[in-house]
Design an enzyme around this catalytic site. Structure first.
Site, PDB file in Angstrom:
ATOM      1  N   ASP A  98     -36.960  -7.317 -76.563  1.00 23.67           N
ATOM      2  CA  ASP A  98     -38.053  -6.561 -75.982  1.00 23.67           C
ATOM      3  C   ASP A  98     -39.130  -7.580 -75.566  1.00 23.67           C
ATOM      4  O   ASP A  98     -39.729  -8.251 -76.413  1.00 23.67           O
ATOM      5  CB  ASP A  98     -38.607  -5.556 -76.998  1.00 23.67           C
ATOM      6  CG  ASP A  98     -39.604  -4.603 -76.357  1.00 23.67           C
ATOM      7  OD1 ASP A  98     -40.284  -5.019 -75.393  1.00 23.67           O
ATOM      8  OD2 ASP A  98     -39.718  -3.455 -76.828  1.00 23.67           O
ATOM      9  N   ARG A 140     -57.225  -7.091 -82.157  1.00 23.87           N
ATOM     10  CA  ARG A 140     -56.377  -7.848 -81.212  1.00 23.87           C
ATOM     11  C   ARG A 140     -57.176  -8.251 -79.972  1.00 23.87           C
ATOM     12  O   ARG A 140     -57.837  -7.430 -79.338  1.00 23.87           O
ATOM     13  CB  ARG A 140     -55.171  -7.025 -80.773  1.00 23.87           C
ATOM     14  CG  ARG A 140     -54.140  -6.814 -81.862  1.00 23.87           C
ATOM     15  CD  ARG A 140     -52.850  -6.270 -81.270  1.00 23.87           C
ATOM     16  NE  ARG A 140     -53.108  -5.217 -80.291  1.00 23.87           N
ATOM     17  CZ  ARG A 140     -52.155  -4.630 -79.584  1.00 23.87           C
ATOM     18  NH1 ARG A 140     -50.896  -4.989 -79.703  1.00 23.87           N
ATOM     19  NH2 ARG A 140     -52.457  -3.679 -78.725  1.00 23.87           N
ATOM     20  N   PHE A 159     -42.409  -2.615 -83.012  1.00 26.18           N
ATOM     21  CA  PHE A 159     -43.233  -1.579 -82.387  1.00 26.18           C
ATOM     22  C   PHE A 159     -42.609  -0.210 -82.676  1.00 26.18           C
ATOM     23  O   PHE A 159     -41.389  -0.067 -82.649  1.00 26.18           O
ATOM     24  CB  PHE A 159     -43.264  -1.867 -80.887  1.00 26.18           C
ATOM     25  CG  PHE A 159     -44.211  -1.014 -80.119  1.00 26.18           C
ATOM     26  CD1 PHE A 159     -45.553  -1.335 -80.058  1.00 26.18           C
ATOM     27  CD2 PHE A 159     -43.763   0.100 -79.440  1.00 26.18           C
ATOM     28  CE1 PHE A 159     -46.431  -0.553 -79.332  1.00 26.18           C
ATOM     29  CE2 PHE A 159     -44.631   0.895 -78.714  1.00 26.18           C
ATOM     30  CZ  PHE A 159     -45.977   0.566 -78.663  1.00 26.18           C
ATOM     31  N   LYS A 176     -48.579  -4.340 -68.936  1.00 27.87           N
ATOM     32  CA  LYS A 176     -49.385  -5.202 -69.800  1.00 27.87           C
ATOM     33  C   LYS A 176     -49.771  -6.464 -69.012  1.00 27.87           C
ATOM     34  O   LYS A 176     -50.559  -6.374 -68.094  1.00 27.87           O
ATOM     35  CB  LYS A 176     -48.620  -5.492 -71.097  1.00 27.87           C
ATOM     36  CG  LYS A 176     -48.510  -4.221 -71.954  1.00 27.87           C
ATOM     37  CD  LYS A 176     -47.608  -4.348 -73.163  1.00 27.87           C
ATOM     38  CE  LYS A 176     -47.575  -3.016 -73.925  1.00 27.87           C
ATOM     39  NZ  LYS A 176     -46.446  -2.906 -74.847  1.00 27.87           N
TER      40      LYS A 176
HETATM   41  C1  LIG Z   1     -45.775  -1.658 -74.932  1.00 23.11           C
HETATM   42  C2  LIG Z   1     -44.504  -1.624 -75.676  1.00 23.11           C
HETATM   43  C3  LIG Z   1     -43.596  -0.565 -75.500  1.00 23.11           C
HETATM   44  C4  LIG Z   1     -43.922   0.570 -74.578  1.00 23.11           C
HETATM   45  O1  LIG Z   1     -42.896   1.520 -74.449  1.00 23.11           O
HETATM   46  P1  LIG Z   1     -42.959   2.595 -73.296  1.00 23.11           P
HETATM   47  O2  LIG Z   1     -41.753   3.430 -73.514  1.00 23.11           O
HETATM   48  O3  LIG Z   1     -42.918   1.878 -71.977  1.00 23.11           O
HETATM   49  O4  LIG Z   1     -44.214   3.390 -73.463  1.00 23.11           O
HETATM   50  C5  LIG Z   1     -42.413  -0.614 -76.224  1.00 23.11           C
HETATM   51  N1  LIG Z   1     -42.138  -1.639 -77.057  1.00 23.11           N
HETATM   52  C6  LIG Z   1     -42.999  -2.661 -77.241  1.00 23.11           C
HETATM   53  C7  LIG Z   1     -42.650  -3.774 -78.160  1.00 23.11           C
HETATM   54  C8  LIG Z   1     -44.205  -2.672 -76.564  1.00 23.11           C
HETATM   55  O5  LIG Z   1     -45.059  -3.673 -76.750  1.00 23.11           O
END
Ligand SMILES: *Cc1c(COP(=O)(O)O)cnc(C)c1O
Length: 412
Positions: A198, A371, A126, A224
């Site tokens: 993560d 998705r 991500f 989520k």
């Molecule tokens: C949703 C998500 C985030 C979100 O990060 P924020 O700092 O809370 O906005 C980060 N990493 C992954 C893999 C995600 O799916």
């Protein structure tokens, strides 16, 4: 194999042991909500719980609420309530900040615990995870390397990297590939590398057993699959064996061992509390509390079984309909969403619009993935059936061509 029928899905709904949870959510009528992997739906209890914090705890209790309503301890008490969802102990989890900030804190802490010349992440991670890794590497003066964690060459990559820490996603946000958390953790440890998991796309979608896997650090978001609402705080897990020496870089008064001493020198608090920094959004905590009131009653084994049935129904129908999925068909390798490949990038947003026009909310990820998130607490098997058959129809009849392609939904 027998094709899945709508009747069969209806039978599954009738016997679904989690079916009652759907009543606990506010869902717009006539909508099949398959974006819960991006922003979870609203629990019915949340507005009242948030209003109660504002009107009673804040309005009436005023500053007494720091102690009387347990405000000061919320990052810890909420962390302790979340701990069973990830296989952790009470004192190993705090709720704080967002995933991005928590990644920075855990990356620097890992680098300090285990100084080595490299920091590893995965190629397809991500965006925020990649940016933070680069930033942390720059500050710490170490090399950043991006590897393919799904490659059979992972052991070789780890052996050559001489890495302090590997940061990776438990479930890939694009393809929903589920990584073998115990095996990768074990392998990394064999090469003297710590791991930060993560869990943003796995928490609330499947059971997670961090301590059983001897995990080091983990982070994840609550908005989520956990349904805590937009922007509500993320969490950080720190294994107990790292509590003594883990030093995070944003040391603030909330992470101090004795914050009300207002000591001029920093002494970190025991437990994961040392990963706290400053003041905390208590109004958003109320929304997390309302969602945890539901999670306290969820059997995660049943949750996982239903998730796999939902994604399985969807995958079977779209595959039979000639569509291609980027999500693994093997249940042990997939999370709780399904990514469907579109033939060309231009058609993606239009297909999403065509689905929305028929009440189906899904998301698009450039360059070519649709998705469909399956949150087992509030979706029915018939929803998976209806969404899959509608998608196949929209693509087969090319009705998506009538839809504008000028906008795209935000968020992860
Ligand atoms: C949703 C998500 C985030 C979100 O990060 P924020 O700092 O809370 O906005 C980060 N990493 C992954 C893999 C995600 O799916």
């Amino acid at each position: 194999m027998q094709p899945t029928t709508r009747d069969h899905c209806q039978t599954l709904d009738t016997h679904d042991p989690l079916a009652a949870f759907r009543e606990e959510f506010h869902l717009p009528p006539e909508v099949i909500y398959l974006n819960g992997n991006s922003l979870g739906a609203l629990p019915r209890a949340t507005p009242h719980r948030v209003a109660d914090l504002i009107e009673r705890e804040w309005g009436q209790g005023l500053a007494h609420s720091w102690t009387a309503a347990g405000w000061w301890d919320k990052p810890r008490t909420l962390g302790a309530r979340l701990a069973p969802l990830i296989g952790a102990e009470d004192t190993e989890v705090v709720v704080t900040d967002n995933v991005t900030t928590n990644l920075f804190k855990t990356l620097i802490a890992a680098l300090r615990c285990n100084p080595r010349p490299t920091i590893l992440t995965e190629q397809g991670n991500f965006s925020t995870d990649l940016y933070i890794t680069s930033g942390a590497a720059e500050i710490a003066g170490v090399h950043e390397q991006r590897i393919d964690v799904d490659s059979p060459h992972l052991p070789t990559a780890l052996a050559h990297a001489d890495a302090s820490v590997l940061l990776l996603s438990h479930v890939d946000y694009r393809t929903a590939t589920l990584r073998d958390l115990p095996a990768i953790t074990r392998l990394a440890h064999e090469h003297n590398t710590l791991v930060i998991w993560d869990l943003s796309h796995s928490v609330g979608a499947l059971p997670i057993h961090l301590n059983a896997a001897s995990a080091d650090f983990a982070v994840g978001c609550t908005y989520k699959y956990l349904n805590a609402g937009p922007g509500t705080c993320a969490f950080t897990y720190v294994a107990r064996r790292h509590h003594i020496h883990a030093a995070q870089p944003i040391q603030g008064w909330h992470g101090h061992a004795d914050p009300f001493s207002f000591d001029a020198d920093y002494t970190p608090a025991p437990g994961a509390s040392r990963f706290l920094s400053g003041s905390h959004p208590l109004i958003a905590d109320a929304a997390l509390e309302a969602s945890l009131d539901l999670w306290d009653h969820v059997d995660l084994t049943l949750l996982r079984a239903k998730s796999l049935t939902l994604t399985g129904i969807f995958l079977d129908i779209i595959t039979a309909g000639g569509l291609t999925s980027a999500t693994p068909h093997a249940p042990e390798h997939r999370g709780s969403h399904v990514a469907v490949q579109v033939p060309d990038t231009a058609s993606g947003p239009a297909i999403i619009d065509a689905l929305a026009a028929r009440g189906i909310h899904a998301g698009f990820r450039a360059p070519n993935l649709l998705r469909f998130g399956f949150a087992p607490l509030y979706l029915r098997h018939t929803d998976a059936y209806d969404a899959a058959t509608t998608l196949v129809d929209i693509i087969a009849t090319e009705t998506w061509r009538h839809h504008a392609t000028t906008h795209n939904a935000p968020m992860s």
